[in-house]
Motif scaffolding. Structure first.
Motif, mmCIF file in Angstrom:
data_model
loop_
_atom_site.group_PDB
_atom_site.id
_atom_site.type_symbol
_atom_site.label_atom_id
_atom_site.label_comp_id
_atom_site.label_asym_id
_atom_site.label_seq_id
_atom_site.Cartn_x
_atom_site.Cartn_y
_atom_site.Cartn_z
ATOM 1 N N PRO A 1 -4.206 -1.106 3.286
ATOM 2 C CA PRO A 1 -5.108 0.027 3.520
ATOM 3 C C PRO A 1 -5.921 -0.063 4.792
ATOM 4 N N HIS B 1 0.833 -1.204 0.000
ATOM 5 C CA HIS B 1 0.000 0.000 0.000
ATOM 6 C C HIS B 1 0.868 1.255 0.000
ATOM 7 N N ARG C 1 -4.576 5.642 -3.285
ATOM 8 C CA ARG C 1 -4.773 5.198 -1.890
ATOM 9 C C ARG C 1 -5.963 5.884 -1.248
#
Length: 754
Positions: free
Chosen positions: A587, A126, A134
């Motif tokens: 995330p 991520h 993101r």
């Protein structure tokens, strides 16, 4: 047929129906393989002049194909040479790797070193993805992305794109030292794939080796098809799972050694669910083409069928047991195999042809980006650190390509090293998303507690690459208790997208519950209009800095209860600066990394006619020790000048934010909050899907001053929670219970983020 590039494939009409790939559960993959060879007693030698020509056939079967490693070990021990080899799916991977010089001992070693879950997760960490992507993923989950094309709504071609798998194959067969083609191998190799559009069998006898391997194992719907010379290629097991005819065509062998690792049919009494019926149907179709192939065997040929009762197509973690089963099955045929043994010196001479010394790593003379239609080449090149004159570093380039993939615009990105006019050219091969650049994005949020239930559905239209600098337009609507309509334009100011401007506007309608003494005393309806214009800078993949003007207009009315908070209309406007970094590796459920955000607002409160400043900070961190994960968080909100108005206030309450209290139960202009969570990973998503399942405990403490609600809650409040959580294609999922100081309790069920 011959393509303009000079690469050759053959297309064979197939009379068998195409079974939607059973086994080779995605994976077949890699075969990345490898394994230690066994020592052995010498077999009887046979004079070279009398040696028959031998063809080896390696069938498909997903993880069951690890049995091929054990068979190769026995052939090596008995000094049995091979003159040509054909393979399908996992068999194609082993065949290509072995013919390129990767011996069975190396295969075992490579299998032991592979992180299978990571290999089937195309996304980079991520922290390595594009910062804007993101942020979007927090509301619009990547798994719910669809393309809007002239042909209608389209989705990704498979759950797994195969990005990391292909790069792994490159290094496995030595393509990181120069172009590796099938025709350059020391013996004839045929690798079977299927044209998903026509049902034809496609046989690779020339062309890039790693591409053939990747195509042969592309399980439909699980792994994306491989585009090749106008075709879309998938798993070869659909049409020929045991390609005996292809090895016959390759070198007209006198003896065929065929290794069948296909999944046997289930017992009738076990075919009692929809999934079992589907699997059995596929198995019947696949078995039909394998049975047709087995009928081609003649007296003197050798058929090996390892016993693999406890290994499914997805059990790559059982590669040692698979290889051992292959070894035992081959040992059972040792007397037949030994008839074809060579004398030690003759076998050593033959084996040396397979294990030539790899060339040294080349020095790159030029870097080219090819395949782009919409994306600006400079946008891709900003991630590529290899420069002319540098020695080629495959590991570093793979990390760079992962960042290119993480920008969210490409279906896959690959490389090859080619010689052009005596120079080594590194070509970055980019395939843009065929379902882009117009996307339909969506997300859901469900919150059910013993105090209230909320639901929200988000849908957005996202248009990317509106111009050469990469402008984007995102407009969305949210339906539910909290409804909204918003639009945003993102315009980079340079090709590398370091600088940008970002105007945005929106409208929202929200319900706010007001609490006092743990009782809901009023419900407010708040309508808000907002607008902003930001100028910003992307700081690599770390995060971004924004500076801009903001405008927010509120219209508050009491729906039920007493008007304990201000009603009517008010306007907040002024300047805002936001610095945000996100270095978490995932995330929603990170196991490593950190996150930080600092937000400063200097504005005017139209209702009270006073200026105020608002400073907030949010710091988070995560670290794992084996299956155990620790998460920590600290939050601050305060007013360096004036009093923060209700429209810009912060809140405490809700799951993991003083669990036990209702969401936003404590509204305040000044607050502190800290928490620490301990979690244990107790399960993981299937191969090809990111995420894990955790049990956790949270300890939380918060303090609020200048409160608008719960005005009697002075000092620090303590809370905690027990929960079960995991990441799903629809976002994070939590089931938990919270308890706060003073007897405040809540039960929680969450899906997604608000």
């Amino acid at each position: 047929m011959r393509a303009a590039s000079g690469q050759y494939i053959s297309a064979v009409p197939c009379s068998h129906p195409i079974p939607p790939m059973p086994f080779f559960l995605c994976l077949l993959l890699l075969l990345a393989l490898a394994a230690p060879a066994a020592a052995a007693a010498p077999a009887p030698a046979q004079p070279a002049a009398a040696r028959p020509r031998i063809g080896l056939v390696l069938g498909g079967g997903g993880a069951r194909g690890t049995a091929h490693i054990g068979v190769l070990e026995v052939l090596e021990r008995l000094r049995v040479p091979v003159d040509c080899v054909a393979g399908t799916s996992m068999g194609g991977l082993v065949a290509g790797a072995w013919a390129s010089g990767v011996g069975p001992e190396q295969m075992r070693a490579r299998l032991a070193a592979v992180d299978w879950r990571d290999l089937f997760d195309d996304n980079p960490s991520h922290a390595e993805t594009d910062y804007r992507e993101r942020r979007l993923a927090q509301s619009y989950y990547p798994g719910l992305e669809f393309g809007l094309t002239n042909e209608g709504i389209r989705a990704a071609h498979g759950v797994v794109g195969g990005q990391k798998i292909k790069l792994f194959f490159n290094t496995l067969v030595g393509a990181d030292r120069g172009e590796r083609t099938i025709e350059s191998l020391p013996l004839p190799v045929a690798i079977v794939a299927t044209d998903i559009g026509t049902g034809e069998k496609v046989v690779f006898r020339r062309g890039e080796l790693s591409t053939a391997m990747r195509a042969s194992m592309s399980v439909p719907a699980l792994l994306s098809p491989v585009p090749y010379q106008g075709r879309y290629l998938v798993d070869g097991g659909l049409v020929d799972n045991l390609p005996i005819d292809e090895v016959m065509a390759a070198c007209k062998p006198d003896v065929v050694i065929a290794v069948d690792v296909g999944t046997p049919l289930a017992r009738p009494e076990d075919v009692n669910t929809l999934g079992a019926i589907t699997g059995q149907t596929i198995g019947v179709l696949t078995e039909q083409n394998a049975e047709h192939s087995r009928a081609m065997l003649k007296p003197g040929d050798i058929f090996i069928q390892p016993a693999l009762p406890d290994i499914t197509a997805a059990d790559f973690n059982k590669f040692r047991a698979g290889a051992e089963s292959g070894r035992l099955a081959a040992e059972a045929q040792a007397s037949a195999l030994s008839r074809h043994s060579l004398a030690p010196a003759e076998y050593a001479a033959w084996a040396a042809t397979l294990k030539s010394q790899p060339p040294p790593r080349p020095r790159v003379d030029a870097v080219e980006i090819v395949g782009l239609k919409r994306i600006n080449p400079a946008f891709v090149m900003r991630h590529i650190r290899t420069r002319p004159g540098d020695p080629f570093d495959a590991a570093r380039l793979e990390r760079d390509l992962a960042r290119v993939y993480g920008d969210g615009d490409v279906e896959n990105v690959d490389y090859n090293l080619v010689r052009v006019d005596g120079r080594t050219v590194l070509r970055i091969l980019v395939t843009e998303k065929s379902w882009g650049p117009d996307y339909l994005r969506s997300g859901v949020f469900v919150e059910a507690t013993d105090k209230e239930t909320q639901f929200a559905l988000r849908v957005a239209y996202h248009r990317k690459w509106l111009n050469a600098l990469g402008a984007e337009w995102l407009s969305g609507v949210q339906l539910g208790e909290r409804s909204s309509l918003s639009t945003q334009f993102y315009q980079p100011l340079d090709a590398r997208q370091t600088w940008f401007v970002e105007p945005a506007a929106g409208f929202s309608r929200d319900r706010l519950n007001v609490y006092q003494d743990d009782n809901r005393i009023a419900e407010y309806l708040i309508r808000q209009k907002r607008a902003a214009f930001n100028v910003g800078a992307n700081i690599g993949v770390l995060g971004a800095l924004r500076l801009g003007w903001l405008y927010r207009h509120f219209d508050s009315t009491v729906e039920t209860g007493l008007p304990r908070l201000p009603t009517g209309r008010t306007t907040l406007k002024g300047w805002q600066a936001v610095l945000e970094f996100d270095q978490f590796n995932r995330p929603f459920f990170p196991t490593a990394g950190w996150y930080g955000r600092v937000d400063y607002v200097d504005a005017k409160d139209g209702a009270n006619g006073g200026n105020y400043a608002r400073l907030s900070a949010d710091l988070r961190g995560a670290r794992a020790w084996g299956p155990y994960v620790i998460n920590a968080r600290a939050v601050y909100l305060g007013s360096p000048r004036g009093r923060v108005p209700l429209g810009d206030a912060g809140s405490l309450g809700g799951f993991l934010q003083l669990s036990g209290y209702a969401r936003d139960q404590i509204l305040a202009g000044d607050l502190r909050f800290a928490s620490i969570r301990g979690e244990k990973v107790i399960g993981r998503m299937p191969l090809g899907l990111r995420g894990d399942l955790r049990v956790g405990v949270s300890l939380e403490a918060g303090k609020a001053r200048d409160r608008f609600s719960e005005t009697k809650l002075d000092g620090w409040q303590q809370a905690g929670a027990l929960y079960l959580g995991g990441e799903t294609p629809l976002g994070p999922l939590y089931l938990g219970a919270g308890l706060a100081k003073g007897g405040h309790r809540s039960l929680y069920l969450f899906l997604g983020l608000p």
